[in-house]
Design a protein around this motif. Structure first.
Motif, short mmCIF file in Angstrom:
data_model
loop_
_atom_site.label_atom_id
_atom_site.label_comp_id
_atom_site.label_asym_id
_atom_site.label_seq_id
_atom_site.Cartn_x
_atom_site.Cartn_y
_atom_site.Cartn_z
N SER A 197 44.60 49.03 40.33
CA SER A 197 43.59 50.06 40.06
C SER A 197 44.17 51.46 40.27
O SER A 197 45.14 51.64 41.02
CB SER A 197 42.39 49.88 40.99
OG SER A 197 41.77 48.63 40.80
N VAL A 212 49.48 57.71 32.99
CA VAL A 212 49.18 56.42 33.58
C VAL A 212 50.09 55.39 32.92
O VAL A 212 50.10 55.27 31.70
CB VAL A 212 47.70 56.03 33.38
CG1 VAL A 212 47.47 54.59 33.82
CG2 VAL A 212 46.80 56.98 34.15
N VAL A 270 37.45 49.30 27.41
CA VAL A 270 37.45 49.55 28.86
C VAL A 270 36.15 49.15 29.53
O VAL A 270 36.04 49.22 30.76
CB VAL A 270 37.76 51.03 29.18
CG1 VAL A 270 39.05 51.46 28.51
CG2 VAL A 270 36.60 51.94 28.79
N ASP A 312 46.68 50.01 28.58
CA ASP A 312 46.03 51.21 29.09
C ASP A 312 47.03 52.34 29.33
O ASP A 312 46.63 53.46 29.67
CB ASP A 312 45.31 50.91 30.41
CG ASP A 312 44.15 49.94 30.24
OD1 ASP A 312 43.99 49.06 31.10
OD2 ASP A 312 43.41 50.06 29.24
N THR A 313 48.30 52.05 29.18
CA THR A 313 49.33 53.07 29.38
C THR A 313 49.15 54.21 28.39
O THR A 313 49.07 53.99 27.17
CB THR A 313 50.73 52.45 29.21
OG1 THR A 313 50.93 51.48 30.25
CG2 THR A 313 51.81 53.52 29.29
N ARG A 370 35.66 47.46 33.09
CA ARG A 370 36.86 47.71 33.91
C ARG A 370 36.90 49.16 34.43
O ARG A 370 37.37 49.40 35.54
CB ARG A 370 38.12 47.43 33.10
CG ARG A 370 38.24 46.01 32.62
CD ARG A 370 39.63 45.75 32.00
NE ARG A 370 39.89 46.60 30.84
CZ ARG A 370 40.91 47.43 30.74
NH1 ARG A 370 41.79 47.55 31.74
NH2 ARG A 370 41.09 48.14 29.63
N PHE A 371 36.45 50.10 33.63
CA PHE A 371 36.50 51.52 33.98
C PHE A 371 35.09 52.02 34.28
O PHE A 371 34.12 51.59 33.65
CB PHE A 371 37.07 52.35 32.83
CG PHE A 371 38.53 52.14 32.55
CD1 PHE A 371 39.25 51.12 33.14
CD2 PHE A 371 39.20 52.99 31.69
CE1 PHE A 371 40.60 50.93 32.87
CE2 PHE A 371 40.54 52.83 31.40
CZ PHE A 371 41.24 51.79 31.99
N LEU A 399 43.76 47.08 35.42
CA LEU A 399 44.54 47.79 34.41
C LEU A 399 45.44 46.85 33.64
O LEU A 399 45.96 45.85 34.18
CB LEU A 399 45.35 48.90 35.06
CG LEU A 399 44.54 50.15 35.40
CD1 LEU A 399 45.25 51.01 36.44
CD2 LEU A 399 44.27 50.97 34.14
N LYS A 400 45.61 47.17 32.38
CA LYS A 400 46.44 46.38 31.47
C LYS A 400 47.56 47.26 30.92
O LYS A 400 47.41 48.49 30.86
CB LYS A 400 45.58 45.88 30.29
CG LYS A 400 44.38 45.05 30.69
CD LYS A 400 43.56 44.68 29.46
CE LYS A 400 42.33 43.87 29.83
NZ LYS A 400 41.52 43.52 28.64
N VAL A 421 51.19 51.31 33.09
CA VAL A 421 50.86 49.99 33.61
C VAL A 421 51.92 49.02 33.12
O VAL A 421 52.09 48.85 31.91
CB VAL A 421 49.47 49.54 33.16
CG1 VAL A 421 49.12 48.20 33.82
CG2 VAL A 421 48.42 50.59 33.50
N MET A 424 39.59 53.16 37.39
CA MET A 424 40.17 52.21 36.45
C MET A 424 40.62 50.97 37.22
O MET A 424 41.52 51.03 38.06
CB MET A 424 41.37 52.84 35.73
CG MET A 424 41.03 54.15 35.03
SD MET A 424 42.39 54.80 34.04
CE MET A 424 43.57 55.17 35.32
N ASN A 425 39.96 49.86 36.95
CA ASN A 425 40.28 48.58 37.60
C ASN A 425 40.85 47.62 36.57
O ASN A 425 40.68 47.79 35.37
CB ASN A 425 39.01 47.99 38.22
CG ASN A 425 38.43 48.87 39.31
OD1 ASN A 425 39.14 49.59 40.00
ND2 ASN A 425 37.12 48.82 39.45
#
Length: 126
Positions: A17, A122, A63, A89-90, A66-67, A85-86, A124, A82-83
């Motif tokens: 997250s 960000v 999202v 999501d970068t 998750r967000f 994350l994949k 991930v 943001m939980n």
């Protein structure tokens, strides 16, 4: 008008997250809307989540669940939790603020009307 400033980006593993912050925005509490957008190099900026003064919010399908977007009216700070994350999501995440009650995720309106921060990266990894 103060330009919003984002913070909280970083590099994490998939499933972890992050919480992004955006402050300050000097619009009056009533009649403002704010949002988070993200952009991958070579692609158009896309809406992630938007919120307005009455708490109404909107999320991109990618999202949802998750967000979470939220705002602290006392400090005029916008957050994006943001939980889970994949890697997809970068992106560079941008904060935008505007006068009004618009919750749409389309970039064009926000590009014309909103005030934008400089972005925070960000990343991930899988």
């Amino acid at each position: 008008q103060v330009t919003p400033v984002e913070s909280g980006g970083g590099s994490v593993q998939a499933g972890e997250s992050l919480r992004l912050s955006c402050s300050p925005t000097e619009f009056t509490d009533s009649g403002k809307c704010m949002g988070w957008f993200r952009q991958v190099s070579g692609k158009e900026r896309e809406g992630v989540a938007t919120i307005r003064s009455d708490g109404g919010a909107n999320y991109a399908d990618s999202v949802k669940g998750r967000f979470t977007i939220s705002q602290d009216s006392a400090t005029n700070t916008l957050y994006l939790q943001m939980n889970k994350l994949k890697p997809e999501d970068t992106a560079v995440y941008y904060c935008a603020a505007a006068q009004g009650t618009y919750l749409g995720l389309g970039y064009n309106w926000w590009r014309r009307i909103g005030y934008w921060g400089q972005g925070t990266q960000v990343t991930v990894s899988s």
